[in-house]
Design a protein around this motif. Structure first.
Motif, PDB file in Angstrom:
ATOM      1  N   SER A  36       0.859  -1.183   0.000  1.00 59.85           N
ATOM      2  CA  SER A  36       0.000   0.000   0.000  1.00 59.85           C
ATOM      3  C   SER A  36       0.894   1.233   0.000  1.00 59.85           C
ATOM      4  N   PRO A  37       0.408   2.347  -0.555  1.00 53.01           N
ATOM      5  CA  PRO A  37       1.171   3.590  -0.428  1.00 53.01           C
ATOM      6  C   PRO A  37       1.352   3.982   1.045  1.00 53.01           C
ATOM      7  N   LEU A  38       0.454   3.502   1.904  1.00 51.03           N
ATOM      8  CA  LEU A  38       0.567   3.720   3.344  1.00 51.03           C
ATOM      9  C   LEU A  38       1.024   2.406   3.977  1.00 51.03           C
ATOM     10  N   ALA A  39       2.346   2.248   4.124  1.00 50.54           N
ATOM     11  CA  ALA A  39       2.898   1.021   4.689  1.00 50.54           C
ATOM     12  C   ALA A  39       2.743   0.991   6.203  1.00 50.54           C
ATOM     13  N   ALA A  40       2.736   2.183   6.824  1.00 52.66           N
ATOM     14  CA  ALA A  40       2.606   2.298   8.284  1.00 52.66           C
ATOM     15  C   ALA A  40       2.193   3.721   8.611  1.00 52.66           C
ATOM     16  N   VAL A  41       1.649   3.895   9.819  1.00 51.49           N
ATOM     17  CA  VAL A  41       1.277   5.235  10.276  1.00 51.49           C
ATOM     18  C   VAL A  41       1.501   5.325  11.780  1.00 51.49           C
ATOM     19  N   ASP A  42       2.072   6.455  12.205  1.00 44.78           N
ATOM     20  CA  ASP A  42       2.274   6.757  13.625  1.00 44.78           C
ATOM     21  C   ASP A  42       1.045   7.465  14.167  1.00 44.78           C
ATOM     22  N   LEU A  43       0.596   7.064  15.349  1.00 47.69           N
ATOM     23  CA  LEU A  43      -0.484   7.755  16.057  1.00 47.69           C
ATOM     24  C   LEU A  43       0.050   8.097  17.446  1.00 47.69           C
ATOM     25  N   PRO A  44       0.686   9.272  17.605  1.00 48.33           N
ATOM     26  CA  PRO A  44       1.264   9.644  18.903  1.00 48.33           C
ATOM     27  C   PRO A  44       0.187   9.738  19.989  1.00 48.33           C
ATOM     28  N   LEU A  45       0.446   9.138  21.127  1.00 47.25           N
ATOM     29  CA  LEU A  45      -0.524   9.133  22.223  1.00 47.25           C
ATOM     30  C   LEU A  45      -0.813  10.547  22.726  1.00 47.25           C
ATOM     31  N   ALA A  46       0.194  11.405  22.770  1.00 42.05           N
ATOM     32  CA  ALA A  46       0.012  12.766  23.292  1.00 42.05           C
ATOM     33  C   ALA A  46      -0.917  13.609  22.421  1.00 42.05           C
ATOM     34  N   ASN A  47      -1.070  13.246  21.160  1.00 37.26           N
ATOM     35  CA  ASN A  47      -1.924  14.020  20.257  1.00 37.26           C
ATOM     36  C   ASN A  47      -3.215  13.295  19.897  1.00 37.26           C
ATOM     37  N   THR A  48      -3.519  12.227  20.604  1.00 33.25           N
ATOM     38  CA  THR A  48      -4.735  11.480  20.328  1.00 33.25           C
ATOM     39  C   THR A  48      -5.865  11.978  21.223  1.00 33.25           C
ATOM     40  N   ARG A  49      -6.990  12.248  20.614  1.00 41.13           N
ATOM     41  CA  ARG A  49      -8.162  12.775  21.304  1.00 41.13           C
ATOM     42  C   ARG A  49      -9.369  11.890  20.998  1.00 41.13           C
ATOM     43  N   GLN A  50     -10.391  12.011  21.809  1.00 37.47           N
ATOM     44  CA  GLN A  50     -11.671  11.326  21.604  1.00 37.47           C
ATOM     45  C   GLN A  50     -11.498   9.815  21.461  1.00 37.47           C
ATOM     46  N   GLU A  51     -10.468   9.265  22.133  1.00 29.90           N
ATOM     47  CA  GLU A  51     -10.258   7.823  22.034  1.00 29.90           C
ATOM     48  C   GLU A  51     -11.362   7.095  22.785  1.00 29.90           C
ATOM     49  N   LYS A  52     -11.786   5.992  22.198  1.00 27.87           N
ATOM     50  CA  LYS A  52     -12.883   5.227  22.780  1.00 27.87           C
ATOM     51  C   LYS A  52     -12.690   3.757  22.428  1.00 27.87           C
ATOM     52  N   PHE A  53     -12.873   2.898  23.421  1.00 29.10           N
ATOM     53  CA  PHE A  53     -12.827   1.455  23.199  1.00 29.10           C
ATOM     54  C   PHE A  53     -14.256   0.944  23.134  1.00 29.10           C
ATOM     55  N   ASN A  54     -14.590   0.241  22.070  1.00 29.51           N
ATOM     56  CA  ASN A  54     -15.951  -0.234  21.826  1.00 29.51           C
ATOM     57  C   ASN A  54     -15.991  -1.754  21.849  1.00 29.51           C
ATOM     58  N   GLN A  55     -16.935  -2.299  22.627  1.00 27.45           N
ATOM     59  CA  GLN A  55     -17.162  -3.740  22.678  1.00 27.45           C
ATOM     60  C   GLN A  55     -18.600  -4.020  22.272  1.00 27.45           C
ATOM     61  N   PRO A  56     -18.856  -4.122  20.960  1.00 25.80           N
ATOM     62  CA  PRO A  56     -20.232  -4.368  20.522  1.00 25.80           C
ATOM     63  C   PRO A  56     -20.674  -5.799  20.839  1.00 25.80           C
ATOM     64  N   ILE A  57     -21.977  -5.977  20.949  1.00 31.98           N
ATOM     65  CA  ILE A  57     -22.524  -7.317  21.185  1.00 31.98           C
ATOM     66  C   ILE A  57     -22.224  -8.210  19.985  1.00 31.98           C
ATOM     67  N   PHE A  58     -22.414  -7.672  18.789  1.00 29.24           N
ATOM     68  CA  PHE A  58     -22.092  -8.388  17.555  1.00 29.24           C
ATOM     69  C   PHE A  58     -20.967  -7.636  16.866  1.00 29.24           C
ATOM     70  N   GLY A  59     -20.000  -8.358  16.377  1.00 31.81           N
ATOM     71  CA  GLY A  59     -18.867  -7.722  15.710  1.00 31.81           C
ATOM     72  C   GLY A  59     -17.637  -7.718  16.603  1.00 31.81           C
ATOM     73  N   CYS A  60     -16.571  -7.175  16.074  1.00 32.49           N
ATOM     74  CA  CYS A  60     -15.291  -7.222  16.787  1.00 32.49           C
ATOM     75  C   CYS A  60     -15.086  -5.966  17.636  1.00 32.49           C
ATOM     76  N   ASN A  61     -14.278  -6.136  18.677  1.00 28.72           N
ATOM     77  CA  ASN A  61     -13.876  -4.976  19.475  1.00 28.72           C
ATOM     78  C   ASN A  61     -13.110  -4.009  18.578  1.00 28.72           C
ATOM     79  N   HIS A  62     -13.275  -2.737  18.834  1.00 27.55           N
ATOM     80  CA  HIS A  62     -12.518  -1.752  18.079  1.00 27.55           C
ATOM     81  C   HIS A  62     -12.306  -0.491  18.906  1.00 27.55           C
ATOM     82  N   MET A  63     -11.267   0.205  18.547  1.00 29.10           N
ATOM     83  CA  MET A  63     -10.907   1.446  19.213  1.00 29.10           C
ATOM     84  C   MET A  63     -10.975   2.550  18.172  1.00 29.10           C
ATOM     85  N   THR A  64     -11.529   3.689  18.556  1.00 29.49           N
ATOM     86  CA  THR A  64     -11.637   4.819  17.643  1.00 29.49           C
ATOM     87  C   THR A  64     -11.001   6.040  18.282  1.00 29.49           C
ATOM     88  N   GLY A  65     -10.632   6.980  17.463  1.00 28.16           N
ATOM     89  CA  GLY A  65     -10.057   8.216  17.976  1.00 28.16           C
ATOM     90  C   GLY A  65      -9.699   9.169  16.858  1.00 28.16           C
TER      91      GLY A  65
END
Length: 119
Positions: free
Chosen positions: A64-93
């Motif tokens: 991919s043109p995007l082989a990797a991406v840095d997500l610095p913790l100090a600049n991450t906002r609105q992070e949320k961990f989601n555990q849906p009843i159906f589907g996989c766990n996911h984190m958003t931010g």
């Protein structure tokens, strides 16, 4: 030393992120799907996530043109961990750009844990 949000940060020969000064990697989780928009381009990629005391680095497993991406913790906002009843766990931010980095706009992202647990 400044941690910069970066598209395609340096990776070693094993496709692991090259550590920054004073960085300690604590977890590598395969089976992750990254969904996000980077510099106006939408990506949905499978790969692994590497967590350190400074950042989360997503490393794509496919070409991919995007082989990797840095997500610095100090600049991450609105992070949320989601555990849906159906589907996989996911984190958003939202990760804000850092002066001097090669990404100039915020990234709204999702990391989906497609192959089991989080820890």
């Amino acid at each position: 030393f400044h941690l910069r949000m970066a598209a395609n940060p340096p990776l070693d020969e094993l496709k692991d992120p090259v550590p920054l000064p004073n960085e300690v990697f604590v977890l590598k989780r395969p089976g992750i799907t990254f969904d996000g928009e980077v510099e106006g381009v939408h990506y949905r990629l499978r790969g692994s996530a590497v967590l350190s005391n400074l950042r989360v680095v997503f490393v794509a497993e496919e070409e991919s043109p995007l082989a990797a991406v840095d997500l610095p913790l100090a600049n991450t906002r609105q992070e949320k961990f989601n555990q849906p009843i159906f589907g996989c766990n996911h984190m958003t931010g939202v990760t804000l750009p850092i002066n001097g980095g090669n990404i100039h706009s915020a990234i709204q992202w999702s990391l989906e844990f497609r192959e089991g647990g989080v820890g």
